[in-house]
Design an enzyme around this catalytic site. Structure first.
Site, PDB file in Angstrom:
ATOM      1  N   HIS A 126      43.315  37.571  33.697  1.00  0.00           N
ATOM      2  CA  HIS A 126      44.711  37.628  33.284  1.00  0.00           C
ATOM      3  C   HIS A 126      45.480  38.927  33.662  1.00  0.00           C
ATOM      4  CE1 HIS A 126      44.344  34.894  29.537  1.00  0.00           C
ATOM      5  NE2 HIS A 126      44.022  34.294  30.435  1.00  0.00           N
TER       6      HIS A 126
ATOM      7  N   GLU B   8      47.150  41.367  32.514  1.00  0.00           N
ATOM      8  CA  GLU B   8      46.938  42.681  31.875  1.00  0.00           C
ATOM      9  C   GLU B   8      45.432  43.218  32.102  1.00  0.00           C
ATOM     10  OE1 GLU B   8      47.941  39.711  30.461  1.00  0.00           O
ATOM     11  OE2 GLU B   8      49.558  40.064  28.907  1.00  0.00           O
TER      12      GLU B   8
ATOM     13  N   CYS C 110      47.344  37.809  25.234  1.00  0.00           N
ATOM     14  CA  CYS C 110      46.602  36.927  24.350  1.00  0.00           C
ATOM     15  C   CYS C 110      45.418  37.699  23.695  1.00  0.00           C
ATOM     16  CB  CYS C 110      45.890  36.124  25.331  1.00  0.00           C
ATOM     17  SG  CYS C 110      44.595  36.896  26.183  1.00  0.00           S
TER      18      CYS C 110
ATOM     19  N   CYS D  94      43.478  39.850  26.073  1.00  0.00           N
ATOM     20  CA  CYS D  94      44.281  41.250  26.707  1.00  0.00           C
ATOM     21  C   CYS D  94      44.056  42.163  25.817  1.00  0.00           C
ATOM     22  CB  CYS D  94      45.501  40.633  27.243  1.00  0.00           C
ATOM     23  SG  CYS D  94      44.797  39.422  28.714  1.00  0.00           S
TER      24      CYS D  94
HETATM   25  N1  LIG Z   1      49.612  37.561  28.660  1.00  0.00           N
HETATM   26  C1  LIG Z   1      49.088  36.675  29.247  1.00  0.00           C
HETATM   27  N2  LIG Z   1      48.832  35.360  28.686  1.00  0.00           N
HETATM   28  C2  LIG Z   1      48.285  34.328  29.605  1.00  0.00           C
HETATM   29  N3  LIG Z   1      47.759  33.348  29.082  1.00  0.00           N
HETATM   30  C3  LIG Z   1      47.155  32.712  30.165  1.00  0.00           C
HETATM   31  N4  LIG Z   1      46.873  33.525  31.187  1.00  0.00           N
HETATM   32  C4  LIG Z   1      47.552  34.852  30.786  1.00  0.00           C
HETATM   33  C5  LIG Z   1      48.090  36.071  31.131  1.00  0.00           C
HETATM   34  O1  LIG Z   1      47.566  36.665  32.399  1.00  0.00           O
HETATM   35  N5  LIG Z   1      48.632  36.888  30.483  1.00  0.00           N
END
Ligand SMILES: Nc1nc2[nH]cnc2c(=O)[nH]1
Length: 164
Positions: free
Chosen positions: A56, A58, A86, A89
């Site tokens: 992701h 973050e 999420c 993260c």
């Molecule tokens: N905040 C965030 N939500 C996600 N949902 C799926 N991938 C991501 C991501 O990279 N960042």
């Protein structure tokens, strides 16, 4: 003349990174980690591009910052992200000891284009989480000296351990 970059500008950068990333085979997410002394480290979503479900934006920004700075501790840093982090993260930011987080779009905006962020938040808020992914403690060995505690006992007695 030195110019101060504002929180809104860092957040705008995370959105620009996210949009550009879509055109570079990535998911629509971007993030910027800014340290207490103003150094900025970027990350974008590379989940499908690198077959890494943890990539992701973050997490990628945290990894980039930690690698460049040679540390696992981002105390004092701020995470700017194009979308509400999420649970993975958020936990990553907690483990990195990030001080604070600013986001632009939210979990419901992400859901509107098919992402499961809101679903995974519900996993932690819902008593019926087993329906999505059961998690169970499995007892192993002598109940008086459980094998599960061996790593922690070893860790606890190691003088050279690095706490985090
Ligand atoms: N905040 C965030 N939500 C996600 N949902 C799926 N991938 C991501 C991501 O990279 N960042």
């Amino acid at each position: 003349m030195s110019t101060t970059v504002t929180a809104e500008q860092f957040l705008a950068t995370s959105i620009e990174l996210a949009t550009a990333n879509v055109l570079n085979s990535g998911g629509p997410f971007g993030a910027v980690i800014v340290t207490a002394d103003g150094r900025a480290f970027e990350g974008v979503n590379r989940v499908t591009a690198s077959n890494d479900p943890t990539a992701h934006a973050e997490v990628t920004a945290i990894r980039n910052a930690c690698r460049e700075l040679g540390t696992f501790d981002l105390s004092g840093a701020t995470l700017f992200t194009s979308c509400e982090p999420c649970p993975m993260c958020l936990a990553s930011a907690l483990w990195a000891r990030v001080d604070r987080v600013f986001f632009a779009a939210d979990r419901h905006d992400a859901a509107s284009v098919g992402f499961d962020d809101a679903v995974f938040y519900e996993y932690f808020e819902n008593d019926n989480r087993d329906a999505l992914m059961p998690v169970a403690k499995l007892e192993l060995g002598d109940p008086q000296a459980p094998e599960a505690l061996q790593p922690f006992n070893t860790w606890n007695t190691l003088d050279s351990r690095i706490d985090y």
